[in-house]
Design a protein around this motif. Structure first.
Motif, PDB file in Angstrom:
ATOM      1  N   ASP A   1      76.268  10.573  -8.932  1.00 43.52           N
ATOM      2  CA  ASP A   1      75.002  10.011  -8.452  1.00 43.52           C
ATOM      3  C   ASP A   1      75.100   8.500  -8.303  1.00 43.52           C
ATOM      4  O   ASP A   1      74.610   7.921  -7.321  1.00 43.52           O
ATOM      5  N   GLN A   2      75.683   7.844  -9.291  1.00 47.93           N
ATOM      6  CA  GLN A   2      75.834   6.382  -9.252  1.00 47.93           C
ATOM      7  C   GLN A   2      76.664   5.966  -8.037  1.00 47.93           C
ATOM      8  O   GLN A   2      76.336   5.000  -7.338  1.00 47.93           O
ATOM      9  N   LEU A   3      77.795   6.683  -7.785  1.00 46.73           N
ATOM     10  CA  LEU A   3      78.657   6.351  -6.642  1.00 46.73           C
ATOM     11  C   LEU A   3      77.916   6.597  -5.328  1.00 46.73           C
ATOM     12  O   LEU A   3      78.071   5.840  -4.358  1.00 46.73           O
ATOM     13  N   GLY A   4      77.111   7.676  -5.266  1.00 42.68           N
ATOM     14  CA  GLY A   4      76.334   7.956  -4.051  1.00 42.68           C
ATOM     15  C   GLY A   4      75.347   6.856  -3.772  1.00 42.68           C
ATOM     16  O   GLY A   4      75.175   6.445  -2.621  1.00 42.68           O
TER      17      GLY A   4
ATOM     18  N   ILE B   1      84.936  -2.457   1.431  1.00 48.52           N
ATOM     19  CA  ILE B   1      84.426  -2.084   0.100  1.00 48.52           C
ATOM     20  C   ILE B   1      83.730  -0.739   0.188  1.00 48.52           C
ATOM     21  O   ILE B   1      83.870   0.127  -0.697  1.00 48.52           O
ATOM     22  N   LEU B   2      83.009  -0.531   1.274  1.00 46.77           N
ATOM     23  CA  LEU B   2      82.320   0.740   1.488  1.00 46.77           C
ATOM     24  C   LEU B   2      83.332   1.879   1.551  1.00 46.77           C
ATOM     25  O   LEU B   2      83.104   2.959   0.987  1.00 46.77           O
ATOM     26  N   GLU B   3      84.453   1.641   2.234  1.00 49.75           N
ATOM     27  CA  GLU B   3      85.478   2.685   2.349  1.00 49.75           C
ATOM     28  C   GLU B   3      86.040   3.072   0.979  1.00 49.75           C
ATOM     29  O   GLU B   3      86.281   4.253   0.693  1.00 49.75           O
TER      30      GLU B   3
ATOM     31  N   ARG C   1      83.794   8.334  -4.376  1.00 52.60           N
ATOM     32  CA  ARG C   1      82.797   9.398  -4.517  1.00 52.60           C
ATOM     33  C   ARG C   1      83.395  10.760  -4.164  1.00 52.60           C
ATOM     34  O   ARG C   1      83.151  11.756  -4.860  1.00 52.60           O
ATOM     35  N   ILE C   2      84.186  10.797  -3.083  1.00 53.04           N
ATOM     36  CA  ILE C   2      84.791  12.067  -2.668  1.00 53.04           C
ATOM     37  C   ILE C   2      85.754  12.580  -3.743  1.00 53.04           C
ATOM     38  O   ILE C   2      85.762  13.770  -4.080  1.00 53.04           O
ATOM     39  N   GLN C   3      86.577  11.666  -4.312  1.00 45.45           N
ATOM     40  CA  GLN C   3      87.511  12.077  -5.360  1.00 45.45           C
ATOM     41  C   GLN C   3      86.777  12.530  -6.614  1.00 45.45           C
ATOM     42  O   GLN C   3      87.207  13.477  -7.291  1.00 45.45           O
ATOM     43  N   ALA C   4      85.654  11.858  -6.927  1.00 44.48           N
ATOM     44  CA  ALA C   4      84.877  12.256  -8.098  1.00 44.48           C
ATOM     45  C   ALA C   4      84.307  13.660  -7.905  1.00 44.48           C
ATOM     46  O   ALA C   4      84.293  14.476  -8.835  1.00 44.48           O
ATOM     47  N   GLN C   5      83.860  13.976  -6.677  1.00 42.59           N
ATOM     48  CA  GLN C   5      83.322  15.299  -6.394  1.00 42.59           C
ATOM     49  C   GLN C   5      84.419  16.357  -6.517  1.00 42.59           C
ATOM     50  O   GLN C   5      84.186  17.452  -7.056  1.00 42.59           O
ATOM     51  N   GLU C   6      85.633  16.022  -6.012  1.00 38.47           N
ATOM     52  CA  GLU C   6      86.760  16.954  -6.133  1.00 38.47           C
ATOM     53  C   GLU C   6      87.121  17.174  -7.594  1.00 38.47           C
ATOM     54  O   GLU C   6      87.459  18.303  -8.005  1.00 38.47           O
ATOM     55  N   ALA C   7      87.060  16.093  -8.396  1.00 40.12           N
ATOM     56  CA  ALA C   7      87.336  16.210  -9.827  1.00 40.12           C
ATOM     57  C   ALA C   7      86.319  17.129 -10.489  1.00 40.12           C
ATOM     58  O   ALA C   7      86.659  17.937 -11.376  1.00 40.12           O
ATOM     59  N   VAL C   8      85.053  17.035 -10.081  1.00 35.85           N
ATOM     60  CA  VAL C   8      84.010  17.899 -10.642  1.00 35.85           C
ATOM     61  C   VAL C   8      84.323  19.354 -10.343  1.00 35.85           C
ATOM     62  O   VAL C   8      84.255  20.228 -11.231  1.00 35.85           O
ATOM     63  N   ASP C   9      84.689  19.659  -9.105  1.00 33.72           N
ATOM     64  CA  ASP C   9      84.971  21.043  -8.725  1.00 33.72           C
ATOM     65  C   ASP C   9      86.163  21.593  -9.518  1.00 33.72           C
ATOM     66  O   ASP C   9      86.124  22.726 -10.018  1.00 33.72           O
TER      67      ASP C   9
END
Length: 557
Positions: free
Chosen positions: A244-247, A266-268, A274-282
């Motif tokens: 959520d924080q990264l989003g 910086i945005l990139e 965020r994408i890597q964090a989501q993959e880590a969650v899955d």
């Protein structure tokens, strides 16, 4: 051929450079001047054992180098090619001996062991020493000389191969025949051990997999608990989950990047995070769901590991070595259980190989007998010209003289000599006269050298013990050997020296309390002076010089 040699700090030689030509070259000089030292230096180049005593007193090291031209040395050139050391048509060998005895060798600039140097040296130079007759008294040396003269290496190799095969078979038979009651006990033990290891049936990678599973099951509660906590921090926390924080940061930076391009990189980075964090969650959710607290499986793994450890302790090895141990013991058991059948097969092999060996040895005997007649006749012709007009040299080949298996065959080789009419032929070692033995030895050396394929022949005072007209004949023989190659002769005899195409004079020089050796190539006049000195007399006279000049003229007329 040998083109040049350079010697530094070797024995009494401080620095010496000598160039050589084809044909016959003699080296003469006063006793102790260093003639044979030069031969010793050449021996060092050819792979002889290094000796710290050879280093000149006060020097840190001795160094000898030699350059060979390979026009007439195809065997040496091929050796260099095979060892990737060839350098067009030359070979430069360098050897350094330190004062403490350590030795280093180079062939065409590449460091090489002395063993390789000896192999190459045998193809470049053949040295015949003044004490060669001592080795010729040995039956083994006589056999080797006959085989070299006969030029039958393939037949020799066939005998050696047949002998080695038969010897290996007999060794295996003897090993199997030693299996008795103790062997039966060994078979029983092996059967028990192999069955035990087969029952364990430890796979090649099973131990690592079991230990990893044991660690996982032992920490199952922690793995599940901490994994779920990490999942909450990343995604499921009601307040402040990482995704959520990264989003949120990504949305803010997206608006800022539309105003200022500096925010785009910086945005990139934040988007990627965020994408890597989501993959880590899955991935984390999936893995935590697969974890299970299974006490039954944990006990099974512990029991399996305990069985492996117990068997490893029993065999005094690491648990990981048990599969290899099972294979090794199984092979030994199979070998012992099949010993009877194996023994029958080996005995059949022994019969066949014995017949092969006898046939090969018989073929070698026939070739030796033929070569013996030729060698005996050739040496007889020479000794009869060397002051033994009635001498008769023969080589006796006694086939099947012994039953033992030998790589050199079953023949007994013996050199025989009848020095005078009415005398029966006697073994060479029983010749009473030292002078006769020297002449016979010289004749053998000349005949052997005539068959050699080595381009450079060195004769180090092999004419010791002869003189007069015999010496002149010896000189002619040595000159003939040099006519088709290169021969170097160290001599005290003017009759021999007169026959040479080139004459080098060796002399000692004393300066500032230090003794050193010098070598000079003699011109025509200096050569007459040296031969006059060799003819004898404290004072050289016109008559002595005239005699010396006449000897040279007759030799080259």
């Amino acid at each position: 051929m040998l083109a040049e040699i350079t010697v530094r700090n070797f024995a009494i030689i401080d620095r010496l450079e000598v160039e050589f030509e084809s044909g016959m070259t003699v080296l003469s000089g006063e006793t102790g001047a260093g003639k044979s030292i030069l031969v010793d230096a050449l021996n060092l180049i050819l792979g002889d054992r290094a000796d710290a005593q050879a280093v000149r007193e006060g020097a840190e090291r001795a160094e000898v180098s030699a350059r060979f031209v390979l026009d007439d040395a195809p065997a040496a050139h091929q050796w260099l090619v095979d060892h990737e050391l060839d350098d067009e048509n030359e070979c430069v060998i360098r050897r350094v001996v330190a004062s403490e005895g350590r030795s280093r060798c180079w062939i065409n600039g590449t460091p090489m062991p002395a063993r390789e140097l000896r192999e190459l040296g045998e193809r470049l130079v053949d040295i015949h020493g003044q004490h060669a007759h001592q080795s010729l008294l040995r039956r083994s040396a006589q056999r080797a000389l006959l085989d070299e003269y006969g030029e039958h290496p393939d037949t020799l190799a066939a005998v050696a191969d047949a002998a080695e095969a038969l010897r290996a078979t007999r060794d295996e038979i003897a090993r199997i025949e030693q299996i008795d009651d103790a062997g039966d006990m060994r078979i029983d033990l092996l059967r028990y051990q192999v069955n035990e290891l087969e029952a364990l049936d430890l796979g090649a990678d099973e131990l690592d997999e079991l230990e990893a599973e044991h660690r996982r099951l032992a920490s199952a509660e922690r793995l599940i608990g901490d994994g779920q906590h990490a999942l909450a921090l990343l995604f499921e926390a009601e307040d402040g989950a990482a995704t959520d924080q990264l989003g949120g940061a990504e949305r803010l930076l997206n608006d800022l990047a539309a105003i200022d391009d500096g925010f785009k990189p910086i945005l990139e980075l934040v988007t990627g995070a965020r994408i890597q964090a989501q993959e880590a969650v899955d991935s984390l959710r999936h893995h935590v769901d697969t974890l299970d607290i299974d006490p039954q499986r944990f006990r099974e793994v512990e029991q399996r590991l305990a069985s492996i450890q117990d068997l490893a302790r029993k065999h005094h090895c690491n648990p990981s070595d048990l599969p290899a141990l099972a294979d090794r013991l199984g092979e030994e058991l199979q070998s012992l259980e099949g010993a009877g059948a194996r023994l029958d097969a080996l005995r059949a092999d022994e019969t066949r190989q014995t017949d092969d060996y006898r046939k090969a040895a018989k073929a070698l005997s026939a070739k030796r007998a033929k070569a013996a007649k030729q060698l005996g006749a050739a040496i007889t012709r020479i000794i009869q010209s060397l002051g033994m007009p009635e001498g008769d040299f023969s080589v006796q080949v006694t086939p099947e003289a012994h039953e033992r298996i030998n790589a050199a065959g079953t023949d007994e080789i013996e050199f025989l000599i009848a020095a005078n009419p009415g005398q029966s032929a006697r073994p060479l070692e029983r010749v009473a006269s030292g002078g006769e033995l020297s002449r016979i030895s010289l004749a053998i050396e000349v005949v052997a050298a005539a068959r050699t394929r080595v381009p450079t022949l060195v004769f180090d005072e092999v004419d010791t013990g002869i003189g007069g007209g015999v010496a002149e004949i010896v000189g002619r023989q040595l000159r003939e050997l040099g006519a088709t190659g290169q021969s170097l002769c160290v001599t005290h005899l003017p009759q021999v020296a007169a026959q040479a195409a080139h004459h080098l004079h060796v002399a000692k020089h004393v300066a500032e309390g230090q003794t050193s050796t010098r070598i000079a190539l003699l011109d025509e006049q200096a050569r007459v002076e040296e031969l006059a000195r060799m003819l004898g007399g404290v004072e050289l006279t016109a008559q002595t010089r005239a005699h010396a000049a006449d000897m040279i003229a007759r030799a080259h007329g």
